[in-house]
Design an enzyme around this catalytic site. Sequence first.
Site, PDB file in Angstrom:
ATOM      1  N   TYR A 153      -2.024  -1.109  10.199  1.00  0.00           N
ATOM      2  CA  TYR A 153      -2.179  -1.504   8.668  1.00  0.00           C
ATOM      3  C   TYR A 153      -0.586  -1.220   8.862  1.00  0.00           C
ATOM      4  O   TYR A 153      -0.351  -2.160   7.412  1.00  0.00           O
ATOM      5  CB  TYR A 153      -3.262  -1.291   7.961  1.00  0.00           C
ATOM      6  CG  TYR A 153      -3.084  -1.070   6.581  1.00  0.00           C
ATOM      7  CD1 TYR A 153      -4.567  -2.260   6.492  1.00  0.00           C
ATOM      8  CD2 TYR A 153      -3.493  -0.072   6.004  1.00  0.00           C
ATOM      9  CE1 TYR A 153      -4.272  -3.116   4.299  1.00  0.00           C
ATOM     10  CE2 TYR A 153      -3.248  -0.592   4.123  1.00  0.00           C
ATOM     11  CZ  TYR A 153      -3.919  -1.776   3.671  1.00  0.00           C
ATOM     12  OH  TYR A 153      -3.871  -1.528   2.849  1.00  0.00           O
TER      13      TYR A 153
ATOM     14  N   SER B 199       0.432  -1.571   0.077  1.00  0.00           N
ATOM     15  CA  SER B 199      -0.247  -0.207   0.095  1.00  0.00           C
ATOM     16  C   SER B 199       0.619   1.410   0.095  1.00  0.00           C
ATOM     17  O   SER B 199       2.021   1.429   0.516  1.00  0.00           O
ATOM     18  CB  SER B 199      -1.295   0.296   1.346  1.00  0.00           C
ATOM     19  OG  SER B 199      -1.595   1.005   1.199  1.00  0.00           O
TER      20      SER B 199
HETATM   21  P1  NDP Z   1     -12.223  -5.779  -0.518  1.00  0.00           P
HETATM   22  O1  NDP Z   1     -13.077  -5.425  -0.315  1.00  0.00           O
HETATM   23  O2  NDP Z   1     -12.095  -5.186  -2.313  1.00  0.00           O
HETATM   24  O3  NDP Z   1     -11.869  -7.540  -1.494  1.00  0.00           O
HETATM   25  C1  NDP Z   1     -11.116  -7.776   0.023  1.00  0.00           C
HETATM   26  C2  NDP Z   1     -10.547  -9.735  -0.932  1.00  0.00           C
HETATM   27  O4  NDP Z   1      -9.843 -10.476  -0.156  1.00  0.00           O
HETATM   28  C3  NDP Z   1     -11.845 -10.463  -0.798  1.00  0.00           C
HETATM   29  O5  NDP Z   1     -11.932 -11.441  -2.172  1.00  0.00           O
HETATM   30  C4  NDP Z   1     -12.246 -11.661   0.432  1.00  0.00           C
HETATM   31  O6  NDP Z   1     -13.108 -12.880   0.401  1.00  0.00           O
HETATM   32  C5  NDP Z   1     -11.127 -11.366   0.896  1.00  0.00           C
HETATM   33  N1  NDP Z   1     -10.622 -11.806   1.887  1.00  0.00           N
HETATM   34  C6  NDP Z   1     -10.860 -10.991   2.849  1.00  0.00           C
HETATM   35  N2  NDP Z   1     -10.665 -11.235   4.183  1.00  0.00           N
HETATM   36  C7  NDP Z   1     -10.248 -11.881   3.952  1.00  0.00           C
HETATM   37  C8  NDP Z   1      -8.902 -13.333   4.361  1.00  0.00           C
HETATM   38  N3  NDP Z   1      -9.589 -13.417   6.278  1.00  0.00           N
HETATM   39  N4  NDP Z   1      -8.768 -14.459   3.986  1.00  0.00           N
HETATM   40  C9  NDP Z   1      -8.499 -14.947   2.917  1.00  0.00           C
HETATM   41  N5  NDP Z   1      -9.192 -14.025   1.745  1.00  0.00           N
HETATM   42  C10 NDP Z   1     -10.010 -12.984   2.650  1.00  0.00           C
HETATM   43  O7  NDP Z   1     -10.401  -4.939  -1.047  1.00  0.00           O
HETATM   44  P2  NDP Z   1      -9.627  -4.568  -2.241  1.00  0.00           P
HETATM   45  O8  NDP Z   1      -9.130  -5.343  -3.371  1.00  0.00           O
HETATM   46  O9  NDP Z   1      -9.029  -3.455  -1.745  1.00  0.00           O
HETATM   47  O10 NDP Z   1      -8.378  -5.149  -1.130  1.00  0.00           O
HETATM   48  C11 NDP Z   1      -7.321  -5.905  -1.871  1.00  0.00           C
HETATM   49  C12 NDP Z   1      -5.771  -5.271  -1.638  1.00  0.00           C
HETATM   50  O11 NDP Z   1      -5.440  -3.924  -1.862  1.00  0.00           O
HETATM   51  C13 NDP Z   1      -5.312  -5.868   0.320  1.00  0.00           C
HETATM   52  O12 NDP Z   1      -4.323  -6.727   0.404  1.00  0.00           O
HETATM   53  C14 NDP Z   1      -5.260  -4.461   0.626  1.00  0.00           C
HETATM   54  O13 NDP Z   1      -4.396  -4.072   1.645  1.00  0.00           O
HETATM   55  C15 NDP Z   1      -4.315  -3.706  -0.303  1.00  0.00           C
HETATM   56  N6  NDP Z   1      -4.751  -2.233  -1.122  1.00  0.00           N
HETATM   57  C16 NDP Z   1      -5.911  -1.888  -0.274  1.00  0.00           C
HETATM   58  C17 NDP Z   1      -5.761  -0.380  -1.306  1.00  0.00           C
HETATM   59  C18 NDP Z   1      -7.186   0.344  -1.519  1.00  0.00           C
HETATM   60  O14 NDP Z   1      -7.969   1.316  -1.329  1.00  0.00           O
HETATM   61  N7  NDP Z   1      -8.518  -0.776  -1.778  1.00  0.00           N
HETATM   62  C19 NDP Z   1      -4.877   0.392  -0.614  1.00  0.00           C
HETATM   63  C20 NDP Z   1      -4.123  -0.292  -1.051  1.00  0.00           C
HETATM   64  C21 NDP Z   1      -3.775  -1.687  -1.198  1.00  0.00           C
HETATM   65  P3  NDP Z   1     -14.392 -12.379  -0.011  1.00  0.00           P
HETATM   66  O15 NDP Z   1     -15.594 -11.391  -0.790  1.00  0.00           O
HETATM   67  O16 NDP Z   1     -14.519 -13.400   0.601  1.00  0.00           O
HETATM   68  O17 NDP Z   1     -15.381 -11.234   1.530  1.00  0.00           O
END
Ligand code: NDP
Length: 253
Positions: free
Chosen positions: A158, A145
Amino acid sequence: MTNNKIALVTGGSRGLGRDMAINLAKNGNDVVITYHTNKSAADEVVAEIEKFGQTAKALQLDSSDVKTFAGFFSDLKDYLENEKGRESFDFLINNAGTGLYVPFLETTEEQFDEMANIHLKGVYFLTQKAVPLLADGGRIINISSGLSRFSFPNSSAYGAMKGGVDVLTRYLAKELASRKITANVVAPGAIATEFGGGENKTNEQKRAAVAGATALGRVGEPEDIGGVIAFLCSEDSRWINGQRLEVSGGIFL
Ligand code: NDP
């Protein structure tokens, strides 16, 4: 047996992971995605990928619970052997994650552990267990991030874990090089997904702050990220190794 490369995208059911999976498929890769609880969203991504003529499979994974990893990799191995005629896959994208917005002075030990488990310990041991199944010449991409470079209030736990991922990635690049496996970080800026309660989609004050701090003047969208992951899994990026690539439209330059 297929000649297509196979990518494993954790958290590929929604948000950034969904767009990564789709772009990988558009580039001719077969994809395995994981979901945590939202199977129907994962099934939709599988159907979307199949439209591009690639294969896709959704597997359940809790990436914050290291105890469950042996069972997950057993499921993955069965799938690769029985449905893909392979014993390995090519690209690991450690993307799954959850958000937490709490001031430093109010962050509890439980919240800290939750962040550590999903963003650092989970990534560390999932990768450790994945490497024996990763083909020589494979790629690891860890999603970090912008918050590991700059500080934005309420993200200390985080951001600290994402900083750990940045460091871990350099070690992976060094220690796995004998098998020609590369490791890189993609660090998105704020992206409008459901992450952390969907703040980057719905909190207009935060959106304006992010847009104001970003050279290109807006909040990111998932579509800004997926193609970068597909590029990092392509032949053209073979010489990129041990790098942290921030994909943010130029935030806090
Ligand atoms: P979302 O909340 O849109 O999606 C999260 C995803 O992770 C879903 O597929 C969810 O599965 C899965 N997930 C959640 N908890 C778990 C768990 N305990 N075990 C396995 N899978 C899990 O998040 P983003 O797409 O925004 O984020 C994705 C990555 O990008 C993360 O690592 C985040 O830290 C990083 N990021 C995001 C930013 C943002 O602004 N959005 C900025 C910078 C980095 P399910 O659908 O089943 O819930």
